[in-house]
Design a protein around this motif. Structure first.
Motif, mmCIF file in Angstrom:
data_model
loop_
_atom_site.group_PDB
_atom_site.id
_atom_site.type_symbol
_atom_site.label_atom_id
_atom_site.label_comp_id
_atom_site.label_asym_id
_atom_site.label_seq_id
_atom_site.Cartn_x
_atom_site.Cartn_y
_atom_site.Cartn_z
ATOM 1 N N LEU A 7 0.830 -1.190 0.000
ATOM 2 C CA LEU A 7 0.000 0.000 0.000
ATOM 3 C C LEU A 7 0.877 1.258 0.000
ATOM 4 O O LEU A 7 1.755 1.406 0.841
ATOM 5 N N THR A 8 0.638 2.124 -0.968
ATOM 6 C CA THR A 8 1.427 3.357 -1.076
ATOM 7 C C THR A 8 0.499 4.538 -1.324
ATOM 8 O O THR A 8 -0.453 4.426 -2.080
ATOM 9 N N LYS A 9 0.766 5.627 -0.628
ATOM 10 C CA LYS A 9 0.000 6.851 -0.869
ATOM 11 C C LYS A 9 0.952 8.030 -0.975
ATOM 12 O O LYS A 9 1.759 8.268 -0.078
ATOM 13 N N LYS A 10 0.860 8.734 -2.088
ATOM 14 C CA LYS A 10 1.672 9.935 -2.263
ATOM 15 C C LYS A 10 0.756 11.135 -2.390
ATOM 16 O O LYS A 10 -0.249 11.084 -3.090
ATOM 17 N N TYR A 11 1.090 12.196 -1.686
ATOM 18 C CA TYR A 11 0.395 13.475 -1.866
ATOM 19 C C TYR A 11 1.398 14.417 -2.518
ATOM 20 O O TYR A 11 2.374 14.803 -1.891
ATOM 21 N N GLY A 12 1.150 14.761 -3.755
ATOM 22 C CA GLY A 12 2.135 15.561 -4.480
ATOM 23 C C GLY A 12 3.406 14.736 -4.598
ATOM 24 O O GLY A 12 3.377 13.601 -5.058
ATOM 25 N N GLY A 13 4.513 15.257 -4.117
ATOM 26 C CA GLY A 13 5.756 14.489 -4.186
ATOM 27 C C GLY A 13 6.045 13.734 -2.906
ATOM 28 O O GLY A 13 6.986 12.955 -2.830
ATOM 29 N N LYS A 14 5.204 13.954 -1.882
ATOM 30 C CA LYS A 14 5.500 13.381 -0.577
ATOM 31 C C LYS A 14 4.865 12.008 -0.409
ATOM 32 O O LYS A 14 3.677 11.842 -0.655
ATOM 33 N N THR A 15 5.689 11.038 -0.043
ATOM 34 C CA THR A 15 5.162 9.701 0.196
ATOM 35 C C THR A 15 4.736 9.588 1.647
ATOM 36 O O THR A 15 5.567 9.660 2.552
ATOM 37 N N ASN A 19 4.736 1.603 0.610
ATOM 38 C CA ASN A 19 4.856 0.170 0.377
ATOM 39 C C ASN A 19 4.522 -0.670 1.615
ATOM 40 O O ASN A 19 5.246 -1.591 1.956
ATOM 41 N N ALA A 20 3.420 -0.332 2.265
ATOM 42 C CA ALA A 20 3.063 -1.012 3.510
ATOM 43 C C ALA A 20 2.296 -2.303 3.232
ATOM 44 O O ALA A 20 1.271 -2.282 2.561
ATOM 45 N N SER A 21 2.817 -3.398 3.735
ATOM 46 C CA SER A 21 2.124 -4.689 3.649
ATOM 47 C C SER A 21 1.951 -5.226 5.061
ATOM 48 O O SER A 21 2.913 -5.299 5.814
ATOM 49 N N MET A 46 -7.362 4.694 3.713
ATOM 50 C CA MET A 46 -7.298 3.858 2.516
ATOM 51 C C MET A 46 -8.040 2.539 2.718
ATOM 52 O O MET A 46 -8.667 2.029 1.803
ATOM 53 N N ILE A 47 -7.975 2.015 3.954
ATOM 54 C CA ILE A 47 -8.666 0.754 4.230
ATOM 55 C C ILE A 47 -10.162 0.900 3.968
ATOM 56 O O ILE A 47 -10.797 0.027 3.374
ATOM 57 N N PRO A 53 -5.441 4.574 -2.780
ATOM 58 C CA PRO A 53 -4.008 4.285 -2.780
ATOM 59 C C PRO A 53 -3.375 4.700 -4.110
ATOM 60 O O PRO A 53 -3.987 4.546 -5.165
ATOM 61 N N THR A 54 -2.165 5.252 -4.039
ATOM 62 C CA THR A 54 -1.444 5.574 -5.260
ATOM 63 C C THR A 54 -1.066 4.266 -5.962
ATOM 64 O O THR A 54 -1.125 4.158 -7.181
ATOM 65 N N SER A 55 -0.681 3.274 -5.166
ATOM 66 C CA SER A 55 -0.501 1.921 -5.696
ATOM 67 C C SER A 55 -0.732 0.927 -4.568
ATOM 68 O O SER A 55 -0.820 1.296 -3.408
#
Lengths: 308, 280
Positions: A7-15, A19-21, A46-47, A53-55
Motif C-alpha cells: 500500500l502506497t500513498k503519495k500526496y504531491g511528491g510526498k510519500t 509500500n506497507a504490507s 485507505m482501508i 491508494p497511489t498503488s
C-alpha cells in the motif's frame, strides 16, 4: 481481517505511506503505533476507501470496502472525533447513519446508552468537548455491530474512566472474534490493550509482531550499587557482559540477569546496597524503532536489541 | 456492558436508505428550515408587492392601453408574469440550499460519516440530487400557489387580468419551478466541486447575478456576447417562465435543451471528480 498489500500513498511528491504490507487478524486487538504524521490515519482512510491508494491494494474481509453492500455491519470506523455536522444532535446523526443501512432505531438508543451519551442526545454536536465527540464517534462505529472495528486514536480526549472503557471494549470485541485495529502514538496505551503491534514510521512498516516480542528481544540491564564496586566489577567481568560505571558506587550491567549478578556478589562476599533490573519497556522499544525511522536515510541497517 | 444487537440488522445499503438518511439530516438542520422559509416569504412578498405597485401605478395613470409602451398592462399574461418577479431570488436562495447540501459535508467533516455509511459515492450524489429536486420543486410550487392566492385579489382590485388556468400563469408555475430546480442542482454541483460553502455560494451568485450584468454590458460592444447571454442559466429560466419580460429568439425546445445542459454538465463534472478525489 484486513490485508494490505504494498500500500502506497503519495500526496504531491510526498510519500505518506510507503509500500506497507500487513495483515490485521480477527480475534485479537492489533495496535497501530507510530509518531504523529507517520501515516496511520492515511492508512486507515485507505482501508475504508476514503483515500485512494497511489498503488497497492487493501482488502477488508477479502474484498474492497468501497464495493461493500453492508458497509456499516462490516466495518465500524472512528476516524476523527467530530466527523459529524456541528448543527446536528447525536440522535439525528445516529438515526441518519442507521437509516442508510436499515439499522433499527432501537440500536441507536443502545449505542447512545453504551457510550453514555443518552443524556445529551438532543444537544448539538458543535458544543461537544473532544471527549464527548470521541464517544459519539465510537457510538457511530459500533452502530452496525461490525465485524471489523477501526479506531483512530480512540482515547484522545477521554478521561481515565473513558480510556479504561475503550480498552475493555476493544478487548471484548476481540474476544468475540472481531477484528480490532486501533491506532495510537502512545506505546503505554497499546501495551495495555493490544495483542499484536504494527509499528509505522515515516510511512514504512517498522515492525509487525506480537506485543511480547517487543519486550523480550532486548538484553537484560541491571543497576547495581555497592561500596565494594571494584571487586564486583572484577567478579562480573567476562564474555558478553558490559559494565559501565554510573557513579562512585553505581554500575550498569548489560548481559546477565539480576539473579546471576546477585549470586556472583554472594560468591565474592560483596554486599549490595542496590540490585535493580531495568525493565526494557515497550516505550523503549518504540523509541528505538521510531528513532531508526527518523534516521532512515542515513542509516539503512536498523539495529535492534541494543537496549538503552 | 453489552455491545450486541438485540435484533440483527440486515445492514444492506440501498438508495432509498441513503435518501432517508439525507432527509433526516437535512431536515434536522436549522439552515434548511430558514432558507426554505425565506424562499417562500421572498417569492410571495415580491409577487404581492409587484402586483400592487404596478396595479396602483396603472390605476393612477388611467387608461394605459393608449399610451405607447404601456400596452401590456392589461394584457392577459401581464399580471401572471408579475408573480414570477421573485424567481431570481428563489433561484438564489434554493441554489444556496443546494450548495450547502454538499459543501456542508466537507466543511463540517461529516463527509467521512456519509461515505463510510455509503462507500459508493455516486449513490450519495443520487440521493442528494433526488432530495434537492423534490424539495425545491415542492417549495417553489407552494410559493407560486401562495403568491397567486395573495396576488389574485390585489390584481382584481386594479382590474388586472389574472387567471390560474391562463397559459401565462401555468408557465410561471411550471417553468418557474424548473428554473428554480435547475439553480438548486447547479448549486449542488458547485458545492460538490468546490467543497466550500462560501466559494460555492459566491460562484452561484456570480453565475445568476454578475454574469448577466457583465454580458449585458458586453452586448452593447460585441455581437457574440448577445449569443452567449441567451444561454446563461438566468436568461434560459426566465425566458421560459416569463417570456414577455425576457425577450429571446430561442425556441422553447432550445431553451429546455439549454436548461438540461446547465443541469447535466456541472453534475457530471462533479460526479467524475467525486469518485476520483479523496474524502477529507
Amino acid at each position: 481481517m484486513i490485508q494490505a498489500e504494498q500500500l502506497t500513498k503519495k500526496y504531491g511528491g510526498k510519500t505518506v505511506v510507503d509500500n506497507a504490507s500487513f495483515t490485521v487478524q480477527e480475534g485479537m486487538v492489533t495496535g497501530f503505533l507510530g509518531p504523529n504524521g507517520a501515516g496511520k490515519s492515511t492508512t486507515m482512510r485507505m482501508i475504508v476507501g476514503l483515500a485512494k491508494p497511489t498503488s497497492g491494494e487493501v482488502l477488508v474481509n477479502g474484498h474492497d470496502f468501497k464495493k461493500s453492500r453492508h458497509p456499516l455491519t462490516e466495518v465500524g470506523t472512528l476516524l476523527e472525533a467530530k466527523s459529524v455536522h456541528k448543527s446536528l444532535t447525536p440522535l439525528a446523526h445516529l438515526r441518519a447513519m442507521a437509516a442508510t443501512a436499515g439499522i433499527p432505531k432501537s440500536r441507536v438508543h443502545e449505542v447512545l446508552d453504551l457510550t453514555g451519551l443518552s443524556s445529551v442526545q438532543r444537544k448539538k454536536v458543535g458544543g461537544f468537548s473532544l471527549g464527548m465527540g470521541q464517544r459519539l464517534g465510537i457510538a457511530t462505529a459500533l452502530l452496525g455491530d461490525p465485524q471489523v472495528l477501526i479506531l483512530d486514536e480512540p482515547v484522545n480526549g477521554l478521561d481515565p474512566e473513558g480510556v479504561a472503557w475503550v480498552r475493555n471494549l476493544a478487548r471484548q470485541q476481540a474476544a468475540d472474534g472481531k477484528t480490532v485495529f486501533i491506532s495510537s502514538h502512545l506505546m503505554s496505551e497499546m501495551a495495555q490493550t493490544a495483542d499484536h503491534l504494527i509499528v509505522i514510521g515515516r510511512g514504512r512498516i517498522m515492525a509487525d509482531a506480537p506485543i511480547t516480542e517487543f519486550i523480550d528481544n532486548g538484553l537484560d540491564q541491571t543497576i547495581v550499587r555497592s561500596a565494594d564496586i571494584e571487586i564486583l566489577m572484577n567478579a562480573l567481568n567476562g564474555e558478553g557482559i558490559q559494565l559501565r560505571r554510573i557513579d562512585e558506587h553505581g554500575l550498569e550491567v548489560t548481559g546477565p540477569d539480576s539473579e546471576t549478578i546477585g549470586r556472583r556478589a554472594l560468591e565474592y562476599g560483596v554486599v549490595l546496597s542496590e540490585l535493580r533490573p531495568l525493565q526494557r519497556t515497550l516505550e523503549d522499544a518504540y523509541m528505538e524503532l521510531t528513532r531508526d525511522a527518523v534516521e532512515y536515510h542515513s542509516n539503512t541497517v536498523a539495529e535492534t536489541g541494543g537496549g538503552k | 456492558m453489552s455491545n450486541h444487537l438485540a435484533t440483527a440488522p440486515h445492514g444492506k445499503v440501498t438508495l432509498f436508505g441513503v435518501l432517508r438518511s439525507e432527509s433526516i439530516r437535512f431536515f434536522s438542520l436549522n439552515s434548511t428550515r430558514i432558507l426554505v422559509l425565506l424562499a417562500i416569504v421572498f417569492y410571495v412578498g415580491i409577487a404581492a408587492v409587484a402586483t400592487w405597485g404596478i396595479g396602483s401605478l396603472s390605476a393612477s395613470m388611467g387608461d394605459t392601453d393608449q399610451m405607447p409602451g404601456m400596452e401590456g398592462l392589461s394584457a392577459p399574461g401581464f399580471a401572471a408574469e408579475l408573480i414570477g418577479s421573485g424567481l431570481v431570488f428563489s433561484q438564489l436562495i434554493l441554489g444556496v440550499l443546494g450548495v450547502l447540501l454538499f459543501s456542508g459535508e466537507f466543511t463540517t467533516g461529516s463527509a467521512v460519516s456519509t461515505f463510510l455509511a455509503s462507500p459508493r459515492r455516486l449513490r450519495v450524489l443520487a440521493a442528494k440530487g433526488i432530495l434537492i429536486i423534490l424539495l425545491t420543486a415542492v417549495v417553489q410550487i407552494i410559493s407560486s400557489l401562495l403568491a397567486f392566492a395573495i396576488s389574485k385579489p390585489i390584481a382584481e382590485n386594479y382590474q388586472m387580468n389574472l387567471e390560474f388556468s391562463s397559459d401565462a400563469f401555468q408557465r410561471v408555475l411550471w417553468y418557474g419551478t424548473l428554473a428554480v430546480t435547475m439553480a438548486a442542482l447547479i448549486g449542488l454541483a458547485l458545492g460538490m466541486l468546490l467543497r466550500n460553502s462560501a466559494g460555492g455560494i459566491t460562484s452561484l451568485a456570480a453565475l445568476f447575478f454578475v454574469l448577466p450584468i457583465i454580458l449585458s454590458i458586453l452586448t452593447t460592444l460585441t455581437d457574440w456576447a448577445q449569443d452567449i447571454a441567451k444561454f446563461t442559466p438566468d436568461q434560459l429560466g426566465m425566458g421560459l417562465a416569463t417570456p414577455a419580460s425576457v425577450v429571446t429568439d430561442l425556441e422553447t425546445w432550445q431553451q429546455l435543451l439549454g436548461v438540461a445542459g446547465w443541469i447535466v454538465l456541472p453534475l457530471v463534472l462533479g460526479a467524475i471528480l467525486l469518485t476520483k478525489r479523496d474524502i477529507k
